[in-house]
Motif scaffolding. Structure first.
Motif, mmCIF file in Angstrom:
data_model
loop_
_atom_site.group_PDB
_atom_site.id
_atom_site.type_symbol
_atom_site.label_atom_id
_atom_site.label_comp_id
_atom_site.label_asym_id
_atom_site.label_seq_id
_atom_site.Cartn_x
_atom_site.Cartn_y
_atom_site.Cartn_z
ATOM 1 N N PHE A 183 0.840 -1.198 0.000
ATOM 2 C CA PHE A 183 0.000 0.000 0.000
ATOM 3 C C PHE A 183 0.876 1.250 0.000
ATOM 4 C CE2 PHE A 183 -2.561 -3.362 1.793
ATOM 5 C CZ PHE A 183 -3.807 -3.181 1.203
ATOM 6 N N SER A 184 0.221 2.346 -0.378
ATOM 7 C CA SER A 184 0.898 3.639 -0.336
ATOM 8 C C SER A 184 -0.130 4.737 -0.162
ATOM 9 C CB SER A 184 1.716 3.884 -1.617
ATOM 10 O OG SER A 184 0.865 3.976 -2.745
ATOM 11 N N VAL A 185 0.290 5.836 0.453
ATOM 12 C CA VAL A 185 -0.542 7.028 0.598
ATOM 13 C C VAL A 185 0.258 8.207 0.038
ATOM 14 C CG1 VAL A 185 -1.846 6.162 2.566
ATOM 15 C CG2 VAL A 185 0.294 7.434 2.943
ATOM 16 N N ALA A 186 -0.481 9.173 -0.478
ATOM 17 C CA ALA A 186 0.182 10.332 -1.073
ATOM 18 C C ALA A 186 -0.677 11.565 -0.878
ATOM 19 C CB ALA A 186 0.455 10.090 -2.545
ATOM 20 N N ALA A 187 -0.030 12.731 -0.841
ATOM 21 C CA ALA A 187 -0.697 14.034 -0.782
ATOM 22 C C ALA A 187 -0.278 14.815 -2.025
ATOM 23 C CB ALA A 187 -0.320 14.774 0.486
ATOM 24 N N ASN A 188 -1.267 15.345 -2.749
ATOM 25 C CA ASN A 188 -1.011 16.079 -3.992
ATOM 26 C C ASN A 188 -1.512 17.514 -3.855
ATOM 27 O OD1 ASN A 188 -0.104 13.686 -5.529
ATOM 28 N ND2 ASN A 188 -2.258 13.051 -5.373
ATOM 29 N N LEU A 189 -0.719 18.453 -4.362
ATOM 30 C CA LEU A 189 -1.084 19.868 -4.353
ATOM 31 C C LEU A 189 -0.787 20.441 -5.733
ATOM 32 C CD1 LEU A 189 -1.992 22.434 -2.818
ATOM 33 C CD2 LEU A 189 0.428 22.777 -2.221
ATOM 34 N N PHE A 190 -1.827 21.038 -6.339
ATOM 35 C CA PHE A 190 -1.675 21.577 -7.688
ATOM 36 C C PHE A 190 -2.241 22.988 -7.727
ATOM 37 C CE2 PHE A 190 -3.492 22.190 -11.998
ATOM 38 C CZ PHE A 190 -2.332 22.091 -12.755
#
Length: 432
Positions: A319-326
């Protein structure tokens, strides 16, 4: 000459009879002297000399000098000349060259130098065979496929194969072509055939990737495209024995100029853009990474953009978690005139959860879902999406990727209407 000699002898004899008849020895000595003189001076030169000496006698007599003095003086002259000749190099009087100068033996010449025949030029040393020029090696073919649609009738299709060669010094050569199609409601479709030639190599620690080409359109003028990217490791990458990146920091600088392939209307308006900016990738540890990108854009219609994207990801096994900001903003909204989405203020942030594992020996898949917020012109809305990606290995030299995603994150401003886009992408890789 003989008459002169006789006259001289007989005249001399008469004078002796008149004055010195009793002096017989004296006469004998004079005869010996005259004969010696004759033997030493033969030929014309001797005659001339005697005649000269004889003609001088009247002068001597006119000076009341006695004949004894004249003969004695002549004797001294001849003795002196005889001594001078004897002091010269000795010669053989009876040698034939003394009578006939034509028989004179030439002096012995020094031996001529021995002239050796010219040596045959030795053949040049066999040159080492030049290393044959190694040809470029075709390493593989990678075909990219992308099909984008939305619920407002916009359709973009990209099929672009890329051939990759490796040169003997390790550099890579790329040739990309293909077929692109742009369809849109109320706008005539546009087809595009791109041709790009790329090169990738290392300059010291930096990796340089450049691409230049031409875009051919069915009903639009030809356009030029160009891209350059320089990657430089700030912290040298650390790689595990299995090939996974453990740590490292890499930054890159990018510049791109090409037609803005947003949709058919944008291409019809012949919008081109210069985009440039840096990228940062930081592998913090074995399971944590950070990617950040900044782009500045200058468009042919006078518009200017600032676009930034950051992603922080952490892996936990499968598994993996990520935070994205655009964030995306333009100096002016040109959507109605130029055809492309150009919000003055657009912000998206979300969280992503993913799972990835091998389903079979030849199949590996990834599933993901995102949930967050988007803000357009000061108004907030939900931002969500989901998708999958699978990699199929047909053989060690042939594999393919297939991705599907759905998102409601806008790339058009249609007021309050719900927006949704579908994207199907793929990649086929052939290794040689």
């Amino acid at each position: 000459m003989s008459n002169i000699f006789k006259h001289y002898v007989f005249g001399f004899r008469d004078s002796f009879h008149k004055g010195w008849i009793g002096n017989y020895q004296y006469i004998q000595w004079q005869l010996v002297l005259i004969l010696s003189f004759w033997n030493l001076y033969g030929g014309n030169s001797q005659a001339a000399q005697v005649h000269q000496n004889w003609s001088s006698l009247p002068i001597l007599l006119s000076n009341t000098k006695s004949i004894d003095f004249v003969l004695f003086q002549e004797q001294e002259i001849q003795e002196i000349k005889l001594i001078e000749q004897l002091n010269q190099a000795p010669i053989l009087i009876a040698a034939p060259e003394n009578f006939n100068p034509g028989l004179r033996v030439p002096p012995q010449l020094p031996k001529p130098p021995v002239i050796k025949p010219p040596e045959k030029p030795s053949p040049p040393p066999a040159s080492k065979p030049r290393n044959p020029i190694k040809p470029l090696i075709l390493e593989g073919i990678q075909t990219n496929f992308r099909n984008d649609t939305d619920n407002f009738g916009q359709h973009n299709l990209f099929i672009e194969p890329t051939l990759q060669w490796r040169s003997p010094n390790g550099n890579k050569i790329f040739l990309t072509t293909g077929f692109d199609l742009f369809e849109q409601r109320s706008v005539e479709s546009v087809t595009n055939i791109p041709v790009k030639l790329g090169w990738q190599g290392k300059i010291g620690e930096a990796t340089l990737h450049t691409t230049a080409g031409v875009d051919f359109f069915d009903r639009l003028p030809t356009a030029i495209n160009f891209n350059a990217k320089v990657e430089l490791p700030i912290v040298p990458p650390q790689v595990s024995s299995s090939g996974k990146l453990l740590s490292g920091v890499i930054i890159s600088a990018n510049v791109d100029h090409s037609p803005y392939k947003f949709n058919a209307q944008t291409l019809e308006n012949q919008i081109t853009a210069w985009r440039f900016g840096p990228d940062l990738y930081w592998q913090i540890d074995r399971y944590t990474s950070l990617f950040s990108s900044l782009r500045l854009g200058n468009y042919s219609d006078g518009n200017f953009e600032i676009q930034s994207f950051s992603r922080l990801e952490r892996k936990f096994g499968q598994f993996s978690v990520a935070a994205n900001l655009f964030n995306w903003s333009y100096s002016s909204n040109a959507e109605s005139t130029s055809g492309y989405f150009s919000p003055p203020d657009f912000l998206v942030y979300n969280a992503e959860v993913a799972w990835e594992d091998n389903i079979a020996d030849f199949l590996r898949c990834r599933l993901f879902a995102t949930l967050g917020q988007q803000r357009l012109n000061g108004e907030f809305d939900n931002a969500s999406g989901y998708g999958s990606r699978c990699t199929v290995k047909f053989s060690p030299a042939l594999e393919a990727d297939l991705n599907y995603s759905f998102s409601n994150v806008r790339n058009q401003n249609r007021g309050g209407s719900d927006y949704g886009s579908n994207s199907l992408t793929g990649q086929l890789r052939i290794k040689f």
